[in-house]
Motif scaffolding. Structure first.
Motif, PDB file in Angstrom:
ATOM      1  N   THR A 154       0.927  -1.295  -0.083  1.00 48.57           N
ATOM      2  CA  THR A 154       0.005  -0.035   0.152  1.00 48.57           C
ATOM      3  C   THR A 154       0.980   1.230  -0.005  1.00 48.57           C
ATOM      4  OG1 THR A 154      -0.162  -0.253   2.476  1.00 48.57           O
ATOM      5  CG2 THR A 154      -2.122  -0.996   1.212  1.00 48.57           C
ATOM      6  N   THR A 187       0.678   5.842   3.461  1.00 47.77           N
ATOM      7  CA  THR A 187       0.062   7.044   4.065  1.00 47.77           C
ATOM      8  C   THR A 187       0.099   7.091   5.617  1.00 47.77           C
ATOM      9  OG1 THR A 187      -1.102   7.101   1.982  1.00 47.77           O
ATOM     10  CG2 THR A 187      -1.643   8.933   3.759  1.00 47.77           C
ATOM     11  N   THR A 188      -0.503   5.951   6.170  1.00 51.74           N
ATOM     12  CA  THR A 188      -0.707   6.042   7.395  1.00 51.74           C
ATOM     13  C   THR A 188       0.033   5.061   8.252  1.00 51.74           C
ATOM     14  OG1 THR A 188      -2.349   3.947   7.199  1.00 51.74           O
ATOM     15  CG2 THR A 188      -3.293   6.178   7.354  1.00 51.74           C
ATOM     16  N   GLY A 189       1.184   4.628   7.582  1.00 57.61           N
ATOM     17  CA  GLY A 189       2.278   3.928   8.199  1.00 57.61           C
ATOM     18  C   GLY A 189       2.978   2.941   7.593  1.00 57.61           C
ATOM     19  N   PRO A 196       3.707   0.261   5.070  1.00 59.24           N
ATOM     20  CA  PRO A 196       3.269  -0.444   3.795  1.00 59.24           C
ATOM     21  C   PRO A 196       2.708  -1.679   4.168  1.00 59.24           C
ATOM     22  CG  PRO A 196       5.361   0.721   3.107  1.00 59.24           C
ATOM     23  CD  PRO A 196       5.113   0.569   4.516  1.00 59.24           C
ATOM     24  N   LYS A 197       1.627  -2.298   3.678  1.00 57.54           N
ATOM     25  CA  LYS A 197       1.058  -3.505   3.997  1.00 57.54           C
ATOM     26  C   LYS A 197       1.097  -4.535   2.684  1.00 57.54           C
ATOM     27  CE  LYS A 197      -2.371  -1.224   5.659  1.00 57.54           C
ATOM     28  NZ  LYS A 197      -2.193   0.112   6.021  1.00 57.54           N
ATOM     29  N   GLY A 242      -8.308   8.536  -5.001  1.00 61.40           N
ATOM     30  CA  GLY A 242      -7.067   8.608  -4.189  1.00 61.40           C
ATOM     31  C   GLY A 242      -7.047   9.396  -2.884  1.00 61.40           C
ATOM     32  N   PRO A 244     -10.048  12.254  -0.785  1.00 66.46           N
ATOM     33  CA  PRO A 244     -11.400  13.110  -1.135  1.00 66.46           C
ATOM     34  C   PRO A 244     -11.131  14.419  -2.107  1.00 66.46           C
ATOM     35  CG  PRO A 244     -11.028  12.714   1.550  1.00 66.46           C
ATOM     36  CD  PRO A 244      -9.796  12.463   0.542  1.00 66.46           C
ATOM     37  N   TRP A 298     -14.188   5.684  -4.849  1.00 67.23           N
ATOM     38  CA  TRP A 298     -13.402   5.544  -3.423  1.00 67.23           C
ATOM     39  C   TRP A 298     -13.268   4.040  -3.482  1.00 67.23           C
ATOM     40  CZ3 TRP A 298     -14.269   1.952   0.287  1.00 67.23           C
ATOM     41  CH2 TRP A 298     -13.394   2.027   1.442  1.00 67.23           C
ATOM     42  N   TRP A 299     -11.910   3.786  -3.218  1.00 69.28           N
ATOM     43  CA  TRP A 299     -11.329   2.601  -2.952  1.00 69.28           C
ATOM     44  C   TRP A 299     -10.281   2.417  -2.448  1.00 69.28           C
ATOM     45  CZ3 TRP A 299      -8.283  -0.164  -6.912  1.00 69.28           C
ATOM     46  CH2 TRP A 299      -7.726   0.659  -7.951  1.00 69.28           C
ATOM     47  N   THR A 304      -6.248  -0.163  -1.982  1.00 69.31           N
ATOM     48  CA  THR A 304      -5.434  -1.216  -2.824  1.00 69.31           C
ATOM     49  C   THR A 304      -6.074  -2.600  -2.008  1.00 69.31           C
ATOM     50  OG1 THR A 304      -3.520   0.147  -1.992  1.00 69.31           O
ATOM     51  CG2 THR A 304      -3.090  -2.146  -2.602  1.00 69.31           C
ATOM     52  N   ASP A 337     -11.576   4.696   7.120  1.00 67.25           N
ATOM     53  CA  ASP A 337     -11.913   6.174   6.510  1.00 67.25           C
ATOM     54  C   ASP A 337     -13.190   6.575   7.452  1.00 67.25           C
ATOM     55  OD1 ASP A 337      -9.790   6.027   4.725  1.00 67.25           O
ATOM     56  OD2 ASP A 337     -11.059   6.398   3.186  1.00 67.25           O
ATOM     57  N   LEU A 375     -16.468  11.428   2.194  1.00 65.95           N
ATOM     58  CA  LEU A 375     -15.509  10.838   2.475  1.00 65.95           C
ATOM     59  C   LEU A 375     -14.685  12.066   3.374  1.00 65.95           C
ATOM     60  CD1 LEU A 375     -14.312   7.847   2.419  1.00 65.95           C
ATOM     61  CD2 LEU A 375     -15.865   8.500   0.599  1.00 65.95           C
ATOM     62  N   ARG A 433      -9.101  10.232   6.955  1.00 64.08           N
ATOM     63  CA  ARG A 433      -8.594   8.826   7.574  1.00 64.08           C
ATOM     64  C   ARG A 433      -9.478   9.072   8.977  1.00 64.08           C
ATOM     65  NH1 ARG A 433      -5.019   6.095   4.144  1.00 64.08           N
ATOM     66  NH2 ARG A 433      -4.876   7.461   2.349  1.00 64.08           N
ATOM     67  N   LYS A 469      -0.570  11.614  -1.888  1.00 68.04           N
ATOM     68  CA  LYS A 469      -1.364  12.075  -1.017  1.00 68.04           C
ATOM     69  C   LYS A 469      -0.385  12.710   0.136  1.00 68.04           C
ATOM     70  CE  LYS A 469      -3.583   7.586  -1.722  1.00 68.04           C
ATOM     71  NZ  LYS A 469      -4.265   6.597  -1.234  1.00 68.04           N
TER      72      LYS A 469
HETATM   73  P1  ATP Z   1      -1.646   2.934   3.572  1.00 70.51           P
HETATM   74  O1  ATP Z   1      -2.855   1.924   3.756  1.00 70.51           O
HETATM   75  O2  ATP Z   1      -0.357   2.409   3.681  1.00 70.51           O
HETATM   76  O3  ATP Z   1      -1.655   4.114   4.672  1.00 70.51           O
HETATM   77  P2  ATP Z   1      -3.157   4.330   1.487  1.00 70.51           P
HETATM   78  O4  ATP Z   1      -4.351   4.102   2.470  1.00 70.51           O
HETATM   79  O5  ATP Z   1      -2.894   5.860   1.000  1.00 70.51           O
HETATM   80  O6  ATP Z   1      -1.915   3.753   2.323  1.00 70.51           O
HETATM   81  P3  ATP Z   1      -4.322   3.191  -0.875  1.00 70.51           P
HETATM   82  O7  ATP Z   1      -4.832   1.886  -0.932  1.00 70.51           O
HETATM   83  O8  ATP Z   1      -3.352   3.613  -2.021  1.00 70.51           O
HETATM   84  O9  ATP Z   1      -3.102   3.598   0.240  1.00 70.51           O
HETATM   85  O10 ATP Z   1      -5.282   4.396  -0.734  1.00 70.51           O
HETATM   86  C1  ATP Z   1      -6.736   3.971  -0.055  1.00 70.51           C
HETATM   87  C2  ATP Z   1      -7.167   5.241   0.503  1.00 70.51           C
HETATM   88  O11 ATP Z   1      -7.185   6.636  -0.091  1.00 70.51           O
HETATM   89  C3  ATP Z   1      -8.502   5.248   1.097  1.00 70.51           C
HETATM   90  O12 ATP Z   1      -8.466   4.251   2.215  1.00 70.51           O
HETATM   91  C4  ATP Z   1      -9.141   6.742   1.391  1.00 70.51           C
HETATM   92  O13 ATP Z   1      -8.327   7.091   2.328  1.00 70.51           O
HETATM   93  C5  ATP Z   1      -8.381   7.422   0.246  1.00 70.51           C
HETATM   94  N1  ATP Z   1      -9.107   7.569  -1.098  1.00 70.51           N
HETATM   95  C6  ATP Z   1      -8.862   6.645  -2.284  1.00 70.51           C
HETATM   96  N2  ATP Z   1     -10.012   7.206  -2.984  1.00 70.51           N
HETATM   97  C7  ATP Z   1     -10.670   8.221  -2.534  1.00 70.51           C
HETATM   98  C8  ATP Z   1     -11.930   8.631  -2.660  1.00 70.51           C
HETATM   99  N3  ATP Z   1     -12.377   8.957  -4.135  1.00 70.51           N
HETATM  100  N4  ATP Z   1     -12.362   9.843  -1.808  1.00 70.51           N
HETATM  101  C9  ATP Z   1     -11.736   9.864  -0.656  1.00 70.51           C
HETATM  102  N5  ATP Z   1     -10.645   9.099  -0.343  1.00 70.51           N
HETATM  103  C10 ATP Z   1     -10.067   8.263  -1.168  1.00 70.51           C
END
Ligand code: ATP
Ligand code: MG
Length: 594
Positions: free
Chosen positions: A201, A204-206, A208-209, A324, A326, A350-351, A353, A439, A451, A454, A548
């Motif tokens: 992933t 963004t939050t820590g 990568p998984k 990616g 909001p 919205w989705w 990995t 989220d 959204l 986080r 991000k």
């Molecule tokens: P990690 O999980 O390693 O912290 P990450 O969450 O940024 O990283 P991704 O799987 O690329 O990795 O991103 C998914 C996240 O991105 C979602 O959980 C959400 O927070 C945000 N996101 C993706 N698309 C949208 C969207 N259309 N609107 C709002 N947020 C979105």
């Protein structure tokens, strides 16, 4: 589906092959149709038809076999945005190897962690890649990353930048392998649950998984969502700006469009290189109909002003997408008006990995709904998405809470690579048999989802909970603000107080009076509760390499904590700038106390 919570297995007993479904099935009807219209950063161009791609994939599959790769082996791919990246992925899929693509901007250390975790037998890379006119020496990064890794048997090197490289005993050149490779490679008949890839992933939050995706369920999800969301037609020219190093590039560049036999543009370089007009130039040149990008890219384009996109012919566009983060309503409106000329729907998808494909999105290929700027609208068919409280109970409309998915879906991750326990604890421990994405969101009275950022980043101010997206969109709706990042710092009375970092649009200068104007603006659009205690103008925000905003960094810096894993951080200069602002803040706080 077999649901052995929290593990879902789709089409158990069924057999298929991803590369067969993406390439072989088109050979009778679409052999001469362009699959990839590729453009290099240096304006080099290549066209690969569905037949060309099929031939290359077959040959490279045989090349991998000749290096001893077989079903179940992992292959790390560390390549720039060139067609060979897609070829390598489909070749792995064809022979049943599990690919793990690592974004080519990562350092040796980040790469090493990922290679070690996946225990890849083979690494595929290039001599170098082009980024903003300079050459990044990828092969050197690989040499450092695999030092002492005996489990790596070979490194395959594509000569992209044509720079001199040192060849080690394990190294093989892409072209040499292809020259001696046979033309035909029967695709392996794989179990539907066969692991197609591992993808780490964004971080963004820590840390990568390593998200593990299967084949049958995953492809089903992509096939349907690509059709419903992008309403794909044979005549379309689709362009997604995501790098294949991220999930959007996997699902909606390397697999989704090919399953449909669509034509897509693939671009190698930075979106604003050599000029901020690069994307609009590409849309004009290839008569792109469907454009899919990120809020962060849009905010950058917006910052440069309307004159640039307005001087290009964008009339071929019929559908726009975003993913990616909001999307701020202000940015949505700009996208709709300036890029889409008020005639293209915007699909805000919205989705994650982990979800494999889109979960919330408007579906222009399936339904007619009224879009609302800033809302990802509603779940795709079959998905039970809700907003719940701490106890897992659905909250009434217009109430903030945690976004959850209450039933398994085809694109759902199989597990985290080699770590079922972590998989259970990260996604399935907050609520029983309910998937927790992490989220924060709101569902309005029409059933549309918004959204808010986080869940970990939510601010608690005087008993009120505010999502980062609400506040940041409030700032971005001021005419001078291009980008905003907020975080909370502990406050004796209010619990938390707001610190905001703002990047101004071109043509605005940071002054005390502008600061006050912005503060008045946010008080007006959100309320006095949103008044920031401190507001800083910075030239950049700290972001992940996927673009991000890394708010957890702001938070740790604000608390004076260690900043943790920053392997996915894009820009160190931005961190220094924010750090300097915090130092200043601490100084003034201590002065106040005195
Ligand atoms: P990690 O999980 O390693 O912290 P990450 O969450 O940024 O990283 P991704 O799987 O690329 O990795 O991103 C998914 C996240 O991105 C979602 O959980 C959400 O927070 C945000 N996101 C993706 N698309 C949208 C969207 N259309 N609107 C709002 N947020 C979105
Ligand atoms: Mg995540």
């Amino acid at each position: 589906m077999q649901w052995d919570a929290p593990f879902a297995r789709w089409f158990v007993g069924g057999k298929l092959n991803a590369s067969f479904n993406a390439l072989d099935i088109h050979q009778k009807t679409k052999a001469t149709k362009p699959a990839i219209l590729w453009e290099g950063e240096n304006e080099e161009r290549r066209v690969l038809t569905y037949h060309d791609l099929w031939v290359q994939v077959n040959k490279f599959s045989n090349a991998l076999k000749s290096l001893g790769v077989s079903k179940g082996d992992r292959v790390t791919i560390y390549l720039p945005m060139v067609p060979e990246l897609i070829i390598a992925m489909h070749a792995c899929a064809r022979i049943g190897a599990t690919h793990t693509v690592v974004f080519s901007g990562f350092s040796a250390k980040s790469l090493r962690d990922r290679i070690e975790d996946s225990k890849s037998k083979i690494i595929i890379t290039a001599d170098g890649s082009f980024r903003r006119g300079t050459v990044v020496k990828l092969k050197e990064v690989i040499d450092e990353a695999i030092l002492g890794f005996d489990f790596v048997h070979h490194v395959v090197i594509l000569e992209r930048a044509k720079i001199p490289i040192t060849m080690n005993p394990k190294d093989k050149k892409w072209n040499d392998l292809m020259m001696s490779a046979q033309e035909n490679c029967e695709p392996e008949k794989l179990e539907s649950t066969h692991p197609l890839y591992i993808l780490y992933t964004s971080g963004t939050t820590g840390k990568p998984k390593g998200v593990l995706h299967g084949t049958g369920g995953y492809l089903t999800h992509l096939y349907s969502t690509f059709k419903w969301i992008f309403d794909i037609k044979d005549s379309d020219v689709y362009f997604c700006t995501a790098d294949i190093g991220w999930v959007t590039g996997h699902s909606y560049v390397a697999y989704g469009p090919l399953l449909h036999g669509a034509t897509q543009v693939m671009y190698e370089g930075a979106p604003d290189y050599p000029t901020p007009a690069r994307m609009w130039e590409i849309i004009q040149r290839y008569k792109i109909t469907t454009f899919y990008t990120t809020p962060t890219a849009l905010r950058m384009f917006m910052k440069f002003g309307d004159g640039i996109p307005n001087s290009y012919d964008l009339s071929s566009l019929r559908l726009l997408g975003t993913v990616g983060e909001p999307i701020n309503p202000e940015v949505w409106r700009w996208y709709f008006k300036i890029i889409g000329k008020e005639k293209c729907p915007i699909v805000d998808t919205w989705w994650q990995t982990e979800t494999g494909g889109a979960i919330l999105s408007p579906l222009p290929g399936l339904e007619t709904i009224t879009l609302k700027p800033g809302s990802a609208t509603r779940p795709i068919p079959g998905l039970d998405v809700a907003v719940v409280d701490e106890s897992g109970k659905e909250v009434p409309p217009e109430t903030k809470g945690y976004l959850v998915i209450r039933n398994p879906w085809p694109g759902m991750l199989l597990t985290l690579w080699g770590d079922d326990e972590k998989y259970k604890s990260v996604y399935w421990s907050k609520y029983k048999n309910i998937y927790y994405p992490g989220d924060y969101a709101i569902k309005d009275k029409d059933g549309y989802f918004w959204l808010l950022g986080r869940a970990d980043d939510v601010l608690k101010i005087a008993g009120h909970r505010l999502g980062t997206a609400e506040l940041e969109s409030g700032f971005v709706s001021h005419k001078s603000v291009a980008e905003a990042a907020v975080c909370g710092i502990p406050h004796e009375v209010k619990g938390e107080s707001i610190i905001a970092f703002l990047v101004l649009r071109e043509g605005f200068t940071p002054t005390e009076s502008l600061k006050n104007e912005i503060i008045n603006h946010i008080r007006k659009v959100i309320g006095p509760i949103a008044t920031p205690d401190n507001l800083y103008f910075v030239s950049k925000l700290p972001k992940t390499r996927s673009g991000k905003i890394m708010r957890r960094l702001l938070k740790s810096m604000a608390k004076g904590e260690a900043i943790g894993d920053v392997s996915t951080l894009e820009n160190e200069a931005a961190v220094n700038e924010v750090q300097a602002a915090f130092e200043e803040l601490k100084l003034s706080l201590s002065k106040n106390l005195k």
